[in-house]
Design a protein around this motif. Structure first.
Motif, PDB file in Angstrom:
ATOM      1  N   ARG A 120      66.083 -15.516  48.931  1.00 34.29           N
ATOM      2  CA  ARG A 120      67.454 -15.072  48.633  1.00 34.29           C
ATOM      3  C   ARG A 120      67.804 -13.820  49.443  1.00 34.29           C
ATOM      4  NH1 ARG A 120      71.395 -15.762  44.743  1.00 34.29           N
ATOM      5  NH2 ARG A 120      70.170 -17.473  43.880  1.00 34.29           N
ATOM      6  N   LYS A 121      66.843 -12.917  49.561  1.00 36.53           N
ATOM      7  CA  LYS A 121      67.077 -11.700  50.339  1.00 36.53           C
ATOM      8  C   LYS A 121      67.300 -12.032  51.811  1.00 36.53           C
ATOM      9  CE  LYS A 121      65.049  -7.180  51.419  1.00 36.53           C
ATOM     10  NZ  LYS A 121      63.878  -6.281  51.195  1.00 36.53           N
ATOM     11  N   ILE A 122      66.463 -12.908  52.350  1.00 39.07           N
ATOM     12  CA  ILE A 122      66.598 -13.303  53.758  1.00 39.07           C
ATOM     13  C   ILE A 122      67.942 -13.997  53.989  1.00 39.07           C
ATOM     14  CG2 ILE A 122      65.730 -14.915  55.500  1.00 39.07           C
ATOM     15  CD1 ILE A 122      62.906 -14.348  54.404  1.00 39.07           C
ATOM     16  N   ILE A 123      68.250 -14.957  53.145  1.00 43.64           N
ATOM     17  CA  ILE A 123      69.451 -15.769  53.352  1.00 43.64           C
ATOM     18  C   ILE A 123      70.712 -14.943  53.165  1.00 43.64           C
ATOM     19  CG2 ILE A 123      70.754 -17.720  52.418  1.00 43.64           C
ATOM     20  CD1 ILE A 123      67.948 -18.981  51.785  1.00 43.64           C
ATOM     21  N   SER A 124      70.740 -14.074  52.165  1.00 36.00           N
ATOM     22  CA  SER A 124      71.942 -13.258  51.935  1.00 36.00           C
ATOM     23  C   SER A 124      72.154 -12.276  53.084  1.00 36.00           C
ATOM     24  CB  SER A 124      71.836 -12.512  50.605  1.00 36.00           C
ATOM     25  OG  SER A 124      70.724 -11.629  50.608  1.00 36.00           O
ATOM     26  N   THR A 125      71.064 -11.731  53.633  1.00 34.70           N
ATOM     27  CA  THR A 125      71.192 -10.801  54.753  1.00 34.70           C
ATOM     28  C   THR A 125      71.723 -11.520  55.987  1.00 34.70           C
ATOM     29  OG1 THR A 125      69.370  -9.433  53.922  1.00 34.70           O
ATOM     30  CG2 THR A 125      69.945  -9.205  56.247  1.00 34.70           C
ATOM     31  N   LEU A 126      71.156 -12.690  56.315  1.00 36.97           N
ATOM     32  CA  LEU A 126      71.617 -13.449  57.477  1.00 36.97           C
ATOM     33  C   LEU A 126      73.056 -13.922  57.289  1.00 36.97           C
ATOM     34  CD1 LEU A 126      68.478 -15.626  58.352  1.00 36.97           C
ATOM     35  CD2 LEU A 126      69.381 -13.692  59.644  1.00 36.97           C
ATOM     36  N   ALA A 127      73.382 -14.389  56.087  1.00 39.19           N
ATOM     37  CA  ALA A 127      74.731 -14.904  55.832  1.00 39.19           C
ATOM     38  C   ALA A 127      75.773 -13.797  55.960  1.00 39.19           C
ATOM     39  CB  ALA A 127      74.798 -15.546  54.455  1.00 39.19           C
ATOM     40  N   ARG A 128      75.470 -12.611  55.465  1.00 37.75           N
ATOM     41  CA  ARG A 128      76.411 -11.495  55.585  1.00 37.75           C
ATOM     42  C   ARG A 128      76.711 -11.196  57.048  1.00 37.75           C
ATOM     43  NH1 ARG A 128      76.357  -5.758  56.087  1.00 37.75           N
ATOM     44  NH2 ARG A 128      77.844  -4.697  54.693  1.00 37.75           N
ATOM     45  N   ARG A 129      75.689 -11.182  57.878  1.00 37.37           N
ATOM     46  CA  ARG A 129      75.906 -10.915  59.295  1.00 37.37           C
ATOM     47  C   ARG A 129      76.623 -12.082  59.983  1.00 37.37           C
ATOM     48  NH1 ARG A 129      69.714  -8.721  60.136  1.00 37.37           N
ATOM     49  NH2 ARG A 129      70.055  -6.593  59.324  1.00 37.37           N
ATOM     50  N   ALA A 130      76.213 -13.297  59.632  1.00 35.78           N
ATOM     51  CA  ALA A 130      76.790 -14.470  60.285  1.00 35.78           C
ATOM     52  C   ALA A 130      78.242 -14.693  59.885  1.00 35.78           C
ATOM     53  CB  ALA A 130      75.967 -15.709  59.945  1.00 35.78           C
ATOM     54  N   PHE A 131      78.559 -14.469  58.594  1.00 35.84           N
ATOM     55  CA  PHE A 131      79.919 -14.701  58.105  1.00 35.84           C
ATOM     56  C   PHE A 131      80.827 -13.491  58.323  1.00 35.84           C
ATOM     57  CE2 PHE A 131      78.089 -17.758  54.649  1.00 35.84           C
ATOM     58  CZ  PHE A 131      77.662 -18.609  55.663  1.00 35.84           C
ATOM     59  N   ARG A 132      80.253 -12.388  58.766  1.00 34.23           N
ATOM     60  CA  ARG A 132      81.005 -11.155  59.089  1.00 34.23           C
ATOM     61  C   ARG A 132      81.726 -10.576  57.870  1.00 34.23           C
ATOM     62  NH1 ARG A 132      81.120 -15.812  62.347  1.00 34.23           N
ATOM     63  NH2 ARG A 132      83.394 -15.859  62.550  1.00 34.23           N
ATOM     64  N   ARG A 133      81.097 -10.665  56.709  1.00 29.73           N
ATOM     65  CA  ARG A 133      81.704 -10.148  55.477  1.00 29.73           C
ATOM     66  C   ARG A 133      80.656 -10.164  54.382  1.00 29.73           C
ATOM     67  NH1 ARG A 133      82.012 -14.497  52.284  1.00 29.73           N
ATOM     68  NH2 ARG A 133      82.446 -16.550  53.178  1.00 29.73           N
ATOM     69  N   PRO A 134      80.923  -9.473  53.259  1.00 27.09           N
ATOM     70  CA  PRO A 134      80.007  -9.588  52.112  1.00 27.09           C
ATOM     71  C   PRO A 134      79.984 -11.026  51.604  1.00 27.09           C
ATOM     72  CG  PRO A 134      81.461  -7.693  51.863  1.00 27.09           C
ATOM     73  CD  PRO A 134      81.992  -8.478  53.016  1.00 27.09           C
ATOM     74  N   VAL A 135      78.822 -11.465  51.142  1.00 26.01           N
ATOM     75  CA  VAL A 135      78.713 -12.836  50.638  1.00 26.01           C
ATOM     76  C   VAL A 135      78.671 -12.811  49.119  1.00 26.01           C
ATOM     77  CG1 VAL A 135      77.613 -13.789  52.678  1.00 26.01           C
ATOM     78  CG2 VAL A 135      76.199 -12.739  50.915  1.00 26.01           C
ATOM     79  N   THR A 136      79.160 -13.881  48.552  1.00 23.58           N
ATOM     80  CA  THR A 136      79.236 -14.023  47.105  1.00 23.58           C
ATOM     81  C   THR A 136      78.207 -15.048  46.634  1.00 23.58           C
ATOM     82  OG1 THR A 136      80.860 -15.799  47.226  1.00 23.58           O
ATOM     83  CG2 THR A 136      81.705 -13.528  47.226  1.00 23.58           C
ATOM     84  N   GLU A 137      78.080 -15.155  45.331  1.00 23.56           N
ATOM     85  CA  GLU A 137      77.185 -16.173  44.774  1.00 23.56           C
ATOM     86  C   GLU A 137      77.663 -17.568  45.151  1.00 23.56           C
ATOM     87  OE1 GLU A 137      73.910 -17.653  43.220  1.00 23.56           O
ATOM     88  OE2 GLU A 137      74.345 -15.500  43.404  1.00 23.56           O
ATOM     89  N   GLU A 138      78.977 -17.713  45.281  1.00 24.45           N
ATOM     90  CA  GLU A 138      79.531 -19.000  45.700  1.00 24.45           C
ATOM     91  C   GLU A 138      79.082 -19.352  47.118  1.00 24.45           C
ATOM     92  OE1 GLU A 138      83.908 -21.235  46.055  1.00 24.45           O
ATOM     93  OE2 GLU A 138      83.759 -19.119  45.473  1.00 24.45           O
ATOM     94  N   ASP A 139      78.957 -18.345  47.985  1.00 28.31           N
ATOM     95  CA  ASP A 139      78.451 -18.581  49.344  1.00 28.31           C
ATOM     96  C   ASP A 139      76.963 -18.930  49.327  1.00 28.31           C
ATOM     97  OD1 ASP A 139      80.891 -17.894  50.704  1.00 28.31           O
ATOM     98  OD2 ASP A 139      80.427 -15.778  50.324  1.00 28.31           O
ATOM     99  N   LEU A 140      76.203 -18.228  48.473  1.00 25.92           N
ATOM    100  CA  LEU A 140      74.744 -18.365  48.485  1.00 25.92           C
ATOM    101  C   LEU A 140      74.258 -19.647  47.827  1.00 25.92           C
ATOM    102  CD1 LEU A 140      73.568 -14.723  47.674  1.00 25.92           C
ATOM    103  CD2 LEU A 140      73.425 -15.925  49.864  1.00 25.92           C
ATOM    104  N   HIS A 141      75.006 -20.137  46.853  1.00 24.01           N
ATOM    105  CA  HIS A 141      74.530 -21.298  46.097  1.00 24.01           C
ATOM    106  C   HIS A 141      74.216 -22.496  47.004  1.00 24.01           C
ATOM    107  CE1 HIS A 141      73.934 -23.964  42.696  1.00 24.01           C
ATOM    108  NE2 HIS A 141      74.804 -24.809  43.241  1.00 24.01           N
TER     109      HIS A 141
END
Length: 823
Positions: free
Chosen positions: A392-413
């Motif tokens: 979860r830590k790895i994916i949320s960090t990569l997603a935040r950088r890739a999506f260029r914004r804070p990520v939500t639980e809806e993004d992470l699910h």
């Protein structure tokens, strides 16, 4: 070019004027504007009137008060006046001061009109190929050859980042998903990777029965190559991604032949290197090999080439540079009776390497931490219960950088669902690999998404959206953590913070994308790909000696040195230096530059100053076998003046090869342009610009003599404003004498690139405002960028209808496609 908006709009103009209650007679203004209106009446209305409607425009039914209401017409008029097309050559023309005064008055009238600031609308768009590659590099620490992963992008209005053409079709989507899987595999690595063979260079040069052809522009390999160890000559190198630690094999393309025993007279010591460290060497050629081929024929050829095959070596996971080169045996000149084709001399009777192949892993021995894995695995579980929190830590960090914004639980699910599916099949790393694939295939990564806003409204972009706009403008890539953190805290839009970030980003090496992305496309450098030098006429500049890679490198270093230093942007026109290595210097006739490394060189010959003296510009505006004053003149008008000439009529006759049965100069062959009034209306402007550069041949070499007639070249001409010029120096001075025209063109192109859309007449007041502000400090590039970033066009958007339904379905299509394809 962004400043032209189309002149054939007569019906629209007529309707607008009638709707505004325009009088049907000439309305002579009073006061300060009288002189300018008188000039228009004297020089323009003879053609552009309500009877003839030349160009679809009638000035005799307009008044000074209606200039802002008819801004599109008058912005076009300014472009034509700047380019010298109005009035056309051969017609009665006002003097230069009158034209300048008229342009200034029209611009002032348009710029001071009380018109609401224009923001414009940029439709939802995907990342282009260049942006995708840069984003992968910054997100995962992986350099990928995007040309092998994604289709090429369409160029619209001069740039490949125009949002109108960056849409995703089903076929594009399939390729993006395939690219996501490939990149994720390369980044994470694969402990179960099968042995595969990857060939670099020309596949046909791996096993040869005839002399190899090589890759155009790779060079003769007689001198030291930049990046190779000292004491070597020639060679090739490539960046290869190894999926795991293990044993691999290198095969070097054949060098020995049974025919005429070419390049085998002397011993050539071949060296193979991994990240600059030698792991193999052997000799090819010399007395023993020469004799063996003579006596044993094919058996000896096979034995010699076998020295270059299946060379074992060990490599760790990740990207490493593999290289093959030769020990420099001698710097003596050739003793051959036939002179070498290379302009820098040397002994060309030496071996060359044109291709290599890497096979493996033949045996996997582990998985070292590569640069990509270090970016991804910011944690690693020690116990099974640690796996999901770490993932979860790895994916949320990569997603935040890739999506260029804070990520939500809806993004992470859904991302965690991909992780779970991959984990079941391939463990922790398999789950991370599948989650990385899903991130790279997500619409939030592939699209530059902004809030649509209420239809018909104009809104200021948020700080997070501003960060993305800024990073794709200056870096063609993702915002870094510093920029994104400021945006999330709503600090980025503060003027002092924004200015500081712009200057930081321009100083970053990633800002070099402004050269290869913005400047190269503005100057039409990709056209070089289409101009292949004629081997019969230019054997010293074709095949492996093709100078186009050298020209690109010179131009890249030169433009970067101007834009990212404290020089005025006008130094692009006038700078008395360039960047050369020995082969390029010799092609230019400069004999005091030695070695393969490019370095800054102060030019002793002013003909080479600025853009107009650069081989890339001269070659891309020529034909493969001859110069083209028309192409060169049109290039100057469009790229430097912002006044592209009209499209030529169909079925234009080919230029004669001779005049009255005798060889003729290009000027003599083009004499029809000054005889035929229809031709002369455009060519009277275009040709003098091109003739001024006629001393440079089709590959950019300087000569005072015409090669066909052996006459002294006539490079003289008269510009539309009456300025007499003769040669590149005069032309350069004439352009530099009016820096505001060049700077408006440059600024308009840069603004168009920054926005990802074509400009229109409503943007021109902003362009002129930026140029006037930058003029206060001699047109520094950073000042222009700061003004663009502060503009309404960059900071605001006109909202339109909501995102189309097919785009909203993209996320579900991605999920389905990824699951069908597996991991």
């Amino acid at each position: 070019m962004v400043r032209h908006c189309g002149l054939h709009i007569g019906a629209l103009v007529m309707c607008a004027l009638l709707a505004a209650g325009a009088p049907q007679v000439w309305g002579a203004p009073k006061g300060a504007a009288h002189t300018e209106w008188s000039a228009i009446q004297q020089y323009c209305t003879g053609c552009h009137n309500s009877t003839d409607w030349a160009g679809g425009v009638a000035f005799d039914i307009m008044t000074a008060k209606q200039i802002p209401a008819n801004a599109k017409v008058w912005e076009n008029a300014i472009v034509k006046l700047d380019g010298g097309f109005m009035p056309p050559p051969g017609k009665k023309r006002p003097d230069a001061n009158t034209v300048k005064g008229l342009i200034s008055w029209l611009e002032r009238t348009l710029d001071t009109a009380e018109v609401a600031p224009y923001a414009g609308r940029v439709p939802l768009s995907r990342l282009n190929r260049r942006e995708y590659g840069n984003a992968v590099r910054d997100l995962l620490g992986l350099d990928v050859d995007v040309s092998n992963l994604l289709p090429s992008d369409e160029v619209r209005d001069g740039f490949d980042n125009n949002a109108k053409v960056l849409q995703v079709t089903p076929s594009f989507l399939d390729q993006y998903i395939s690219a996501a899987r490939t990149v994720a595999n390369l980044a994470v690595g694969n402990r179960s990777a099968p042995a595969v063979t990857t060939v670099y260079g020309n596949v046909a040069d791996m096993v040869i029965s005839l002399p190899p052809r090589g890759t155009p522009g790779e060079g003769a390999q007689e001198r030291y190559e930049d990046g190779m160890p000292f004491g070597t000559r020639g060679g090739i190198s490539f960046l290869h991604t190894f999926p795991a630690d293990g044993e691999y094999e290198l095969t070097i393309g054949d060098m020995a032949l049974g025919r005429n025993v070419p390049r085998m007279e002397y011993r050539n010591t071949v060296i193979a290197l991994l990240d600059g460290k030698e792991f193999y060497r052997t000799d090819v050629g010399g007395d023993a090999d020469d004799k063996a081929i003579d006596q044993k024929q094919q058996a000896a050829v096979d034995a010699i080439n076998n020295r270059l095959r299946n060379i074992p070596f060990h490599a760790t996971a990740g990207q490493h540079r593999i290289a093959v080169t030769f020990v420099q045996r001698s710097l003596a000149e050739s003793d051959s009776r036939v002179q070498s084709l290379t302009v820098d001399g040397g002994n060309d009777d030496v071996q060359q390497v044109h291709a290599l192949a890497i096979r493996g892993p033949l045996k996997v021995t582990g998985m070292s931490e590569s640069a990509a894995r270090a970016k991804i695995f910011i944690c690693y579980p020690k116990q099974p219960q640690d796996e999901e929190p770490c993932a979860r830590k790895i994916i949320s960090t990569l997603a935040r950088r890739a999506f260029r914004r804070p990520v939500t639980e809806e993004d992470l699910h859904p991302l965690m669902a991909f992780y779970a599916a991959g984990h079941r099949e391939s463990g922790f790393e398999g789950g991370i690999r599948d989650a990385v694939s899903a991130i790279l295939a997500s619409p939030f990564f592939l699209y530059r998404v902004e809030d649509a806003g209420a239809p018909g409204t104009t809104e200021t972009v948020s700080d997070v959206e501003l960060a993305s706009r800024l990073s794709f403008f200056l870096w063609s890539s993702l915002p870094d953590d510093e920029l994104l953190d400021l945006a999330v805290r709503n600090q980025l839009s503060k003027p002092d913070v924004l200015a500081r970030e712009v200057r930081r980003m321009l100083a970053d090496p990633r800002a070099k994308s402004l050269v290869t992305g913005f400047a190269f496309e503005w100057l039409n450098v990709p056209e070089l790909d289409e101009i292949v030098p004629d081997r019969r006429l230019f054997p010293e500049a074709s095949g492996i000696l093709d100078p186009r890679p050298l020209y690109r490198k010179e131009l890249e270093l030169f433009i970067d040195s101007v834009l990212r230093s404290d020089q005025p942007v006008t130094a692009l026109l006038t700078a008395n230096y360039t960047y050369l290595n020995e082969p390029l210097a010799m092609l230019y006739g400069i004999r005091d530059v030695k070695g393969g490394e490019f370095r800054r060189v102060v030019l002793q010959d002013s003909d080479r100053d600025g853009l107009l003296g650069k081989g890339a510009v001269l070659m891309l505006s020529s034909n493969p076998d001859r110069t083209s004053p028309v192409r060169r003149g049109a290039w100057i008008l469009e790229k430097l003046f912002g006044s592209p000439p009209p499209t030529p009529p169909p079925n234009v006759a080919k230029l004669p090869d001779a005049v009255r049965g005798k060889p003729a100069t290009m000027r003599e062959r083009m004499a029809i342009h000054s005889v035929n009034p229809t031709c002369h209306s455009c060519h009277g402007v275009i040709d003098p610009l091109g003739f001024a550069l006629e001393n440079f041949n089709a590959i950019g070499q300087y000569s005072a003599i015409d090669p066909a007639t052996h006459k002294v070249l006539d490079t003289s001409g008269t510009l539309p404003d009456g300025t007499h010029i003769s040669g590149p120096d005069d032309l350069r001075r004439a352009i530099a004498a009016h820096p505001e025209v060049f700077m408006e063109t440059f600024t308009g192109e840069l603004l168009s690139y920054a926005l990802g859309r074509a400009l229109d007449y409503r943007d021109m007041p902003t362009v002129r405002h930026i140029v006037r502000a930058a003029a206060q400090d001699h047109y520094r590039f950073a000042d222009i960028v700061l003004q663009i970033v502060a503009s309404d066009e960059f900071r605001r958007r006109d909202s339109a209808s909501p995102v189309p339904a097919p785009t909203l379905k993209t996320a579900s299509l991605v999920k389905t496609s990824l699951r069908k394809g597996g991991s």
